[in-house]
Design a protein around this motif. Structure first.
Motif, PDB file in Angstrom:
ATOM      1  N   HIS A   1       0.823  -1.220   0.000  1.00  0.00           N
ATOM      2  CA  HIS A   1       0.000   0.000   0.000  1.00  0.00           C
ATOM      3  C   HIS A   1       0.855   1.266   0.000  1.00  0.00           C
ATOM      4  O   HIS A   1       0.398   2.331  -0.379  1.00  0.00           O
TER       5      HIS A   1
ATOM      6  N   LEU B   1      12.009  -9.007   2.721  1.00  0.00           N
ATOM      7  CA  LEU B   1      12.083 -10.354   3.285  1.00  0.00           C
ATOM      8  C   LEU B   1      13.355 -10.594   4.091  1.00  0.00           C
ATOM      9  O   LEU B   1      13.381 -11.429   4.986  1.00  0.00           O
TER      10      LEU B   1
ATOM     11  N   ASP C   1      -5.024  -3.447  -0.410  1.00  0.00           N
ATOM     12  CA  ASP C   1      -3.963  -4.301   0.135  1.00  0.00           C
ATOM     13  C   ASP C   1      -4.264  -4.614   1.601  1.00  0.00           C
ATOM     14  O   ASP C   1      -4.131  -3.755   2.465  1.00  0.00           O
TER      15      ASP C   1
ATOM     16  N   ILE D   1      -4.583  -8.174   4.619  1.00  0.00           N
ATOM     17  CA  ILE D   1      -4.473  -9.606   4.893  1.00  0.00           C
ATOM     18  C   ILE D   1      -5.548  -9.946   5.910  1.00  0.00           C
ATOM     19  O   ILE D   1      -5.698  -9.267   6.921  1.00  0.00           O
TER      20      ILE D   1
ATOM     21  N   ILE E   1      -5.099 -13.343   1.407  1.00  0.00           N
ATOM     22  CA  ILE E   1      -4.233 -12.185   1.175  1.00  0.00           C
ATOM     23  C   ILE E   1      -4.742 -11.427  -0.043  1.00  0.00           C
ATOM     24  O   ILE E   1      -4.962 -12.026  -1.094  1.00  0.00           O
TER      25      ILE E   1
ATOM     26  N   ILE F   1      -3.768  -8.309  -2.590  1.00  0.00           N
ATOM     27  CA  ILE F   1      -2.738  -7.381  -3.045  1.00  0.00           C
ATOM     28  C   ILE F   1      -3.281  -6.682  -4.281  1.00  0.00           C
ATOM     29  O   ILE F   1      -3.758  -7.333  -5.209  1.00  0.00           O
ATOM     30  N   ASP F   2      -3.232  -5.366  -4.261  1.00  0.00           N
ATOM     31  CA  ASP F   2      -3.684  -4.570  -5.400  1.00  0.00           C
ATOM     32  C   ASP F   2      -5.123  -4.935  -5.813  1.00  0.00           C
ATOM     33  O   ASP F   2      -5.436  -5.018  -7.000  1.00  0.00           O
TER      34      ASP F   2
ATOM     35  N   LYS G   1      -6.720  -7.735  -5.519  1.00  0.00           N
ATOM     36  CA  LYS G   1      -7.013  -9.112  -5.922  1.00  0.00           C
ATOM     37  C   LYS G   1      -6.521 -10.141  -4.899  1.00  0.00           C
ATOM     38  O   LYS G   1      -5.447  -9.964  -4.318  1.00  0.00           O
TER      39      LYS G   1
ATOM     40  N   VAL H   1      -4.626 -13.188  -3.620  1.00  0.00           N
ATOM     41  CA  VAL H   1      -3.411 -13.852  -4.093  1.00  0.00           C
ATOM     42  C   VAL H   1      -3.644 -15.364  -4.113  1.00  0.00           C
ATOM     43  O   VAL H   1      -3.919 -15.965  -3.070  1.00  0.00           O
TER      44      VAL H   1
ATOM     45  N   PHE I   1       4.506 -10.940   8.014  1.00  0.00           N
ATOM     46  CA  PHE I   1       3.583 -10.828   6.871  1.00  0.00           C
ATOM     47  C   PHE I   1       3.613  -9.392   6.322  1.00  0.00           C
ATOM     48  O   PHE I   1       3.557  -9.187   5.115  1.00  0.00           O
TER      49      PHE I   1
ATOM     50  N   PHE J   1       6.407  -8.658   4.101  1.00  0.00           N
ATOM     51  CA  PHE J   1       6.252  -9.311   2.802  1.00  0.00           C
ATOM     52  C   PHE J   1       5.427  -8.423   1.866  1.00  0.00           C
ATOM     53  O   PHE J   1       5.920  -7.984   0.832  1.00  0.00           O
ATOM     54  N   SER J   2       4.193  -8.114   2.228  1.00  0.00           N
ATOM     55  CA  SER J   2       3.307  -7.468   1.252  1.00  0.00           C
ATOM     56  C   SER J   2       2.883  -6.045   1.617  1.00  0.00           C
ATOM     57  O   SER J   2       2.130  -5.431   0.878  1.00  0.00           O
ATOM     58  N   SER J   3       3.362  -5.530   2.740  1.00  0.00           N
ATOM     59  CA  SER J   3       3.043  -4.164   3.165  1.00  0.00           C
ATOM     60  C   SER J   3       1.566  -3.785   2.983  1.00  0.00           C
ATOM     61  O   SER J   3       1.231  -2.897   2.205  1.00  0.00           O
ATOM     62  N   PRO J   4       0.690  -4.479   3.720  1.00  0.00           N
ATOM     63  CA  PRO J   4      -0.741  -4.189   3.601  1.00  0.00           C
ATOM     64  C   PRO J   4      -1.124  -2.939   4.372  1.00  0.00           C
ATOM     65  O   PRO J   4      -0.413  -2.508   5.278  1.00  0.00           O
ATOM     66  N   GLU J   5      -2.261  -2.367   3.993  1.00  0.00           N
ATOM     67  CA  GLU J   5      -2.821  -1.236   4.712  1.00  0.00           C
ATOM     68  C   GLU J   5      -3.369  -1.679   6.070  1.00  0.00           C
ATOM     69  O   GLU J   5      -3.314  -0.949   7.051  1.00  0.00           O
TER      70      GLU J   5
END
Lengths: 324, 324
Positions: A160, A167, B136, B138, B150, B152-153, B155, B157, B257, B260-264
């Protein structure tokens, strides 16, 4: 004059703490011109931009002028793809928030894009390297530190805020080895980087003097991952155990990454890859061991196909082909 | 007759090991009709399909017939979104590979989509719940086990094979508690599920008899996460420590986590969420502690806004709106 995109070239710039390297790259990933300037010499970002322009402008003229350049791609530590800025990079001379893509674009009159160096490497691998045609893979750079670029469904994961994919800083061994810079305990980077491998060797030497390692003949300052590899080749037990230990931890970390995004492959890159099977075999073994059965024997671990000295330029240049 | 999509309804079916529940859902997430059939009674998949059809067909008639139904969404353990199949689900009566979306589509004459239950929950949260408008995030389900979806963008995953997002099985404490089913040591599920919390309480009771916990008055069979919460509310030190220990491990996992994906946001769901701040406070504290500074104080930890008894139906139904 309108030059077809297929005949255009990309400029790739990789900014490191010491030097910045650049090159002009074609669609197949062939670097035609190369150059470098100092990074650390220019504490003022405008002086840096001037030096970069002075070094690159003559090459642009040589390939026919700006019309032949599709864009400029930049890989930089703490580079944020979303806003094209370098944000608070501890190892660069410019402090705070630097909107570098915009500055470069203005200075050169050419579109520019920027991302962090590990994400650039993943784009490079997807465009010119081992991950051509792959939509889901994770690139891990095992160098002085551990970097990563994650690709899901054909796109680099930025998250975001633009900072996804750290990682190397995930905690693999809670309460484990303290990171020299972040202070975190047990992050992957403290074990699976060249720096980490060296620390493991020093630990093992102190702990197992009875193994009479060849490494004991060197001073701590002389010991690095290359020397450990050289000793392993000569049959040194302790040196081999250093790589087994590293692979054990790296394999565990990779298993966790696989259970997150289920990639087709993990592409490994960087100096530690020179240790070949000494590190790859235990890494594969322990990754498989920690995976749920539905993931086992599916995920390839492959070596990067980018030449190490070119990879940074190629990765940065590959960003350009995504520019409109 | 052509019914506008905005007036159409979705059918959501959630398949559990014991029962399958279903409902008819509108665009706002209101469930108008509900029902359930046994899952485990039908060891033959065709008999199961017949029973499902017999239960749902009258409701479809009641809302005006098939033209008013946009599609059927199914959440199932080991459900693979890519091929619409249930693959080797250990807790369902049908063994091997079951192309359920296709079978349902043929039986009902209505388009069908299928995914695993945790991914369905994430889609439900994004469509009707706490994650509306988020691209974004999880979703972590803390129930009998630990599930995850999860995004991301914008969608879900799924990864290269459809099985991404098994975060409950990532190894958080290497060499830690052995999983009752997978045999893995130290996976998140062994600590952060209702089952894991119960095991922690039993361990703590054996280890700290001097704490005179209220829980010592119950037999091991009576102790569950609900009872531990009840004791915590009454000020029981050991019960509170059970949640602190759980939050410590969950927070560490969440930090990994995030890097890994830097969620909001991280959306938490499931039975353990009833323990509220007893588990949320230590989780937040330890997540922040293990994050790199660039991620700190950015990621929200929020509770699901889906009613627990409806969430599975809503999540499954939400798949339908993505169907063409």
């Amino acid at each position: 004059m309108s030059v077809p995109v297929s005949q255009k070239l990309a400029i790739g710039i990789d900014i490191g703490g010491t030097n910045s390297v650049f090159g002009i790259v074609d669609h197949r990933g062939v670097i035609t011109y190369r150059g470098a300037i100092s990074t650390k010499k220019y504490t003022d970002i405008n002086e840096y931009l001037d030096a970069l322009y002075d070094a690159i402008a003559p090459i642009i003229e040589q390939v026919g002028g700006r019309d032949y350049i599709h864009g400029i791609g930049i890989g930089a530590p703490n580079g944020n793809y979303y806003n094209g800025s370098i944000e608070y990079a501890p190892n660069l001379p410019w402090k705070g928030f630097i909107p570098l893509a915009e500055l470069v674009q203005k200075r050169f009159g050419i579109s520019a894009a920027l991302t962090n160096d590990a994400n650039a490497a993943a784009v490079g691998e997807m465009t010119y390297g081992a991950a051509i045609g792959m939509k889901d893979f994770i690139m891990i750079t095992l160098g002085t530190g551990v970097g990563s670029g994650i690709v899901i469904d054909g796109k680099v994961v930025y998250g975001h805020d633009g900072f996804a994919g750290e990682l190397g800083h995930t905690i693999t061994i809670p309460g484990g080895r303290k990171h020299w810079s972040t202070g975190a305990e047990g992050s992957l980077e403290t074990y699976a980087s060249a720096t980490g491998v060296r620390l493991t060797a020093l630990e093992f030497l102190a702990k197992y003097p009875e193994k009479n390692s060849l490494l004991a003949h060197y001073s701590p300052e002389e010991i690095d991952s290359r020397l450990i590899y050289d000793c392993a080749i000569q049959g040194d037990i302790l040196a081999k155990e250093v790589f087994e230990y590293t692979g054990k931890i790296l394999g565990l970390a990779l298993a966790n990454f696989v259970m997150f995004s289920s990639p087709e492959a993990i592409v490994l890159f960087g100096g530690l890859m020179k240790s070949g099977d000494y590190i790859l075999n235990p890494t594969k073994e322990h990754m498989e061991k920690h995976l749920l059965p539905i993931f086992q024997n599916k995920v390839k671990i492959i070596k990067s196909e980018l030449n190490e000295s070119d990879a940074a330029i190629l990765g940065a240049s590959a960003l350009v082909w995504e520019l409109k």
